[in-house]
Scaffold this active site. Structure first.
Site, short mmCIF file in Angstrom:
data_model
loop_
_atom_site.label_atom_id
_atom_site.label_comp_id
_atom_site.label_asym_id
_atom_site.label_seq_id
_atom_site.Cartn_x
_atom_site.Cartn_y
_atom_site.Cartn_z
N GLY A 48 0.80 -1.21 0.00
CA GLY A 48 0.00 0.00 0.00
C GLY A 48 0.83 1.26 0.00
N THR A 61 3.15 4.60 0.88
CA THR A 61 2.88 5.80 1.67
C THR A 61 1.39 6.13 1.70
OG1 THR A 61 5.07 6.74 1.26
CG2 THR A 61 3.32 8.28 1.84
N ALA A 88 14.73 -4.44 -2.34
CA ALA A 88 15.27 -4.90 -3.62
C ALA A 88 16.58 -4.18 -3.95
CB ALA A 88 14.25 -4.66 -4.72
N GLY A 94 2.21 25.52 3.96
CA GLY A 94 0.77 25.68 3.82
C GLY A 94 0.25 25.14 2.51
N GLY A 95 0.86 24.05 2.03
CA GLY A 95 0.33 23.38 0.85
C GLY A 95 -0.81 22.45 1.22
N ILE A 102 -1.00 19.13 2.03
CA ILE A 102 -0.83 18.28 3.22
C ILE A 102 -0.85 19.11 4.48
CG2 ILE A 102 0.71 16.68 4.42
CD1 ILE A 102 1.67 15.73 1.66
N GLU A 152 3.94 29.76 5.86
CA GLU A 152 4.02 29.43 4.43
C GLU A 152 4.95 30.39 3.71
OE1 GLU A 152 4.06 28.39 0.72
OE2 GLU A 152 3.18 27.08 2.24
N HIS A 156 -32.89 16.11 -7.68
CA HIS A 156 -33.14 17.17 -6.69
C HIS A 156 -33.69 16.53 -5.41
CE1 HIS A 156 -34.45 21.01 -5.03
NE2 HIS A 156 -35.61 20.44 -4.74
#
Length: 569
Positions: A143, A145, A218, A283-284, A286, A305, A547
């Site tokens: 899986g 990160t 590996a 401040g992106g 993530i 940021e 609706h």
């Protein structure tokens, strides 16, 4: 007659739900045949026979719960001597005076994939679907990160934060509750359970498609892959190799960055307490997701940021909605600010020094989250020795639109290419790579890649933004509809935000879209399809939307491109 009892499930599970039963009464079976699939909270397992014989009676039903020790089948036959002998041989080869010896293997396959994240494991499954013999190697957890330390665990946190937020505001819906509080340890436990379930699901899928999975690091020796650790000593020869080795969180090289309480996005997911205060450098996407999570849980959050705004890649009208929400929630943010150093006080607090407007300023937090981007894992493979070139910026592996590197035997996908570091991009790159390896002529396209940001309110974007259109001098028209005019959004108590559509002024082809508001990350999928298929907004003017739904805002935004929305003037 022999009665077969359930002996083992995933991990330490004692019970499970019966999935698909794969044998029937009067059917001949051999040792090693899969009898049925079982699913528990920790994952999936194939229950195999240890006997050769004939099924006399099936004692279980699909969907019912079974426990360790329960009788599951009655058969006429005997325990396989071959199976018992293999077990003895395996035990002898695995142990010597109590010390485990690695199992030596020589593996031949069509495709070997290094990295079991959303790019690698999806590529493995697609290759197996197309009939290839596949080996997948992952040094950490299946899986990658995304599943273990990113997309999934953070969204588990987001759910807890949103739920607490809703309970705090329940009175406006006529519901009276006592003051709620969060239990961080239980939030982390739930996150771990969700992750464990999904990892188990991937393991089950790999087994279902007969994909050989090796857990270990590996190393390439020539063009052979070698995996050596305490459990395995494998040499893999593959006709083609896919590099899906991902990326790593970056920390700024500033004094104090190595302090114990300076966290990455991986570290913060293991906190067992809610910090009273949290400083976030970056401040992106993530950084802002964690800002909203911990603010909702009760932390005082401060964001530093470097760029002029938070979420700087987005259009100004989207940023305005989020910054207004930050102000209302008392999330502090300092933009155009440069972090300089981090100091720890005698009481264990962290002081972050930063420069803004040519002045030194300081903020204090229990922890500092460093969220300043991710670096492709280019050191995981000796690329130069393999004649694999880097891209022009030297920050990712160079690939063509078929995901082939400059060495025709090798393909690269996901974050290590540093094209777009998103899990769903890695997954599709994996599919494109595999299909090209197996003879299909497929190209990776990036014009309709959706992006989802789980702040409050949510953000979904796809295609060309207003900023990009302006930079490219494109002749565009814009349609916009606010959620404040949408009935469903008002019933949800979520009137913030809007739906925006960007179309070519001459052809009327939809080029881009943005949704900021309730269900935005799901709604953006509609626009992804429209942009991918170069649909004009005229074709959609008579499409009927249910609706009351937030999706009606999509139709209204499309209508506003021409004659105007119905429910907003």
């Amino acid at each position: 007659m022999i009665e077969i009892n359930l002996k083992k499930l995933s991990g330490h599970d004692k019970s499970a739900t019966v999935g698909k039963i794969l044998v029937s009464e009067n059917q001949r079976i051999k040792a090693g045949d899969i009898l049925f699939n079982a699913e528990s909270g920790k994952g999936n397992v194939k229950v195999k026979s240890e006997y050769d014989g004939t099924i006399l009676k099936v004692l279980i039903k699909e969907g019912e719960e079974v426990k360790i020790g329960d009788a599951i089948f009655q058969i006429h036959g005997e325990k396989s001597s071959v199976n018992a002998e293999n077990a003895k041989t395996e035990k002898k080869s695995s142990y010597s005076f109590g010390i485990a010896k690695p199992k030596k293997e020589d593996v031949q396959c069509d495709i070997a994939i290094i990295g079991g994240g959303p790019g690698g494991y999806v590529a493995a499954i697609r290759a197996a679907q197309l009939g290839a013999k596949v080996t997948l190697i992952e040094k950490d957890r299946l899986g990658g990160t995304c599943l273990n330390y990113g997309c999934i665990p953070t969204k588990s946190f987001v759910k807890s934060a949103h739920l607490l937020d809703e309970i705090k505001h329940a009175e406006q819906f006529g519901i009276l509750v006592d003051e709620p509080k969060a239990d961080m340890a239980k939030i982390v436990d739930r996150k771990d359970e969700v992750v464990s379930t999904l990892v188990g699901g991937i393991q089950y899928l790999l087994e279902s498609w007969n994909i050989k999975y090796i857990n270990g690091e590996a190393r390439l020796e020539g063009e052979a892959i070698v995996v050596k650790n305490k459990k395995v000593d494998a040499t893999i020869q593959a006709k083609n190799i896919i590099l899906a080795v991902g990326s790593t969180a970056v920390k700024l090289n500033i004094p104090g960055a190595d302090l114990e309480k300076v966290l990455t996005n991986k570290d913060i997911l293991e906190l067992k307490e809610i910090p009273e205060s949290l400083t976030i450098i970056g401040g992106g996407i993530i950084g802002m997701e964690f800002a909203f999570i911990f603010n909702a849980l009760g932390s005082q959050v401060t964001v530093i940021e470097y760029m002029d705004t938070t979420l700087c890649t987005l259009d100004d009208d989207i940023i305005e909605v989020i910054q207004l929400e930050c102000d209302q929630r008392n999330i502090k943010y300092f933009c155009s600010a440069k972090a300089g150093s981090i100091l720890e006080t005698d009481s264990g607090k962290l002081i972050t020094e930063f420069e803004k407007d040519e002045k030194r300023q300081y903020t204090i937090g229990d922890y500092v989250l460093m969220s300043v981007g991710r670096r492709a894992n280019l050191d995981s493979v000796e690329l130069e020795a393999l004649n694999i070139e880097l891209n022009e910026r030297k920050n990712g592996i160079k690939v063509n639109n078929q995901m082939r590197t400059t060495n025709n035997k090798f393909y690269a996908i996901g974050d290590v290419t540093n094209i777009i570091q998103l899990a769903h991009v890695a997954s599709h790159q994996g599919i494109v790579a595999v299909e090209n390896i197996l003879g299909q002529n497929i190209e990776m396209k990036y014009e309709a890649i959706p992006s989802a940001v789980f702040v409050s309110p949510e953000i979904g974007t796809v295609g060309i933004s207003e900023k990009e259109a302006s930079e490219k001098n494109l002749n565009i028209k814009i349609g916009k509809f606010p959620f404040a005019a949408n009935g469903k959004a008002l019933t949800l108590g979520s009137p913030e935000g809007f739906v925006k559509v960007i179309a070519d002024s001459e052809s009327d082809v939809i080029l881009g879209a943005a949704v900021v508001g309730p269900n935005a990350t799901d709604m953006i999928a509609t626009f992804t399809f429209l942009i991918e298929n170069q649909v004009t907004f005229d074709k959609l003017s008579h499409t009927v939307f249910a609706h009351p739904t937030t999706a009606e805002s999509i139709h209204e935004a499309l209508l506003s491109l021409k004659d105007g929305a119905i429910h907003f003037a």
